[in-house]
Design an enzyme around this catalytic site. Structure first.
Site, mmCIF file in Angstrom:
data_model
loop_
_atom_site.group_PDB
_atom_site.id
_atom_site.type_symbol
_atom_site.label_atom_id
_atom_site.label_comp_id
_atom_site.label_asym_id
_atom_site.label_seq_id
_atom_site.Cartn_x
_atom_site.Cartn_y
_atom_site.Cartn_z
ATOM 1 N N SER A 36 3.096 54.574 25.409
ATOM 2 C CA SER A 36 3.843 53.809 24.420
ATOM 3 C C SER A 36 3.708 52.314 24.647
ATOM 4 O O SER A 36 3.432 51.848 25.760
ATOM 5 C CB SER A 36 5.326 54.195 24.468
ATOM 6 N N ALA A 37 3.925 51.557 23.593
ATOM 7 C CA ALA A 37 3.924 50.105 23.688
ATOM 8 C C ALA A 37 4.999 49.644 24.667
ATOM 9 O O ALA A 37 6.042 50.287 24.803
ATOM 10 C CB ALA A 37 4.177 49.497 22.314
#
Length: 427
Positions: free
Chosen positions: A76-77
């Protein structure tokens, strides 16, 4: 050797820049989360990416795709990881289960719980498990347990857990997750509710879960026993206009076959928002008040102009008997804001377009800027009279659970309620 030193220095600079951005955006608010995100070398867990891509604060790194090229696993970012770590409120000494492995997030968790805590991470995919295990070992996190299993069953041999973090998109809450969570423990999960995904912080008490926070997010869908694909309705039998339902499509859907042959009704609401303004509470409000709520997509290669949404891949919509309608918007004269409008087709199109517009106006006067709905999760089969009551609520029945969205008016000035949902207000 000098190249390695330069790369390490550059990585540290990029890491600090990303953390500074997330502090400025409000995604990082606590010292412990800030410290671990400055400490752990994110690039070491995403060797597929360049340093610049690894430390892009708002972009995920895809680590596996299926045969059609669709992403089935990603790291994930940083923004999403920080957001969920803040929602989880990890304390030293806690026992934590991560559902959906990647390696990096488990490293953050290991740092947050410290030597007195325990971290277990589980994934259904053997490739992802092997990758996570190798990266964790290579970067000094041998204390993290890496387990291959269908996470719908949790990991009972290491339960109970003070925190469970789910890093894959879920449609339902399997019973095992609640059973393996301590009373007072917290589950953080990207839960899909009527096609809208929110990262929910959920507190476990009295046999059910109640929301403490809600954030807009997007995640690769969960695979395995509890995978859920929803239903699609092709308007007029064509892939030009598709309506996507999350909890069952309306009955007698053939009634829509001639809908697109009727004139399109259009109503403008007078409600405007900034072009970068978050409208997550409007989305959730329409998902609550509209019975046959769905998402409309339009294939731009087949588009004949029958509908004219402002967003062809994601328009809030609903079916109304023989017709359907959807939300759209147009820019204001100063080009700084957009005004919401409603389009509808079918024999009752003018009335339904006005209904949609009225819902937007009600959101504007009663819920805009408020905390959004309080969300509770009760086991499937819970009687209605044991669910939260109120004048505005929606109960959504899933396989394992009953999800309740309950609203109070934002204009009541209920500061305590707003404080428990600080990230659902418009910004």
């Amino acid at each position: 050797m000098s190249d390695v030193v330069v790369d390490d220095n550059r990585a540290a600079q990029l890491r600090d820049r990303a953390v500074d951005q997330l502090r400025a955006s409000g995604d990082i608010v606590s010292k412990p989360v800030e410290a671990v995100m400055r400490q752990v070398p994110r690039h070491a867990f995403v060797p597929e990416a360049s340093l610049e891509a690894a430390y892009d604060a708002f972009t995920a790194v895809v680590t596996k795709r299926n045969e059609d090229g669709a992403a089935i696993s990603s790291v994930s970012a940083p923004q999403v990881q920080a957001m969920m770590l803040e929602q989880a409120d990890i304390q030293p000494g806690m026992r934590v289960l991560e559902i959906g492995s990647g390696g990096l997030n488990a490293a953050y968790l290991a740092e947050l719980v410290g030597p007195g805590g325990e971290v277990t991470t589980v994934d259904i995919d053997p490739d992802i498990v092997a990758r996570a295990e190798g990266l964790l070992r290579a970067n000094g996190y041998r204390q993290v347990r890496v387990v291959q299993a269908d996470a719908a069953g949790g990991v009972p041999e290491h339960a109970p857990y003070d925190r469970i973090l789910v890093t894959a998109g879920a449609w339902d809450i399997p019973p095992a997750w609640c059973e393996q969570l301590t009373d007072g423990g917290r589950l953080v999960v990207p839960l899909r509710i009527r096609n809208l995904t929110r990262a929910l912080g959920l507190q476990h008490a009295g046999g059910h879960l109640a929301s403490t926070s809600s954030r807009v997010c997007g995640f690769v869908p969960m695979r395995g026993e509890d995978q859920h694909d929803g239903q699609v309705l092709l308007v007029n039998g064509s892939e030009e206009i598709v309506l996507r339902f999350d909890d069952g499509s309306p009955r007698q859907t053939g009634l829509l076959d001639n809908t697109v042959r009727t004139p399109r009704a259009e109503v403008w609401t007078g409600v405007t928002v900034g072009r970068m303004e978050v409208i997550d509470t409007l989305q959730m409000y329409l998902a609550t008040v509209l019975d046959d709520f769905c998402i409309m997509t339009v294939d731009t290669d087949l588009d004949t102009g029958l509908v004219a949404p402002s967003n062809t891949w994601f328009s809030l919509a609903a079916v109304d008997g023989h017709g359907f309608g959807y939300l759209t918007h147009r820019r204001t004269d100063d080009d700084n804001r957009v005004e919401f409008g409603a389009h509808a087709l079918g024999p009752s199109a003018p009335a339904f377009a006005e209904t949609l517009a009225d819902h937007v106006r009600t959101w504007e006067t009663e819920h805009r800027g408020g905390p959004g709905p309080r969300i509770t999760i009760h086991p499937a089969g819970t009687p209605d009279d044991q669910l939260p009551q109120g004048p505005l609520r929606r109960v959504i029945d899933k396989k394992h659970s009953r999800v309740t969205l309950s609203w109070t008016r934002a204009v009541t000035g209920d500061e305590d309620e707003a404080a428990t949902h600080p990230h659902t207000a418009l910004v």
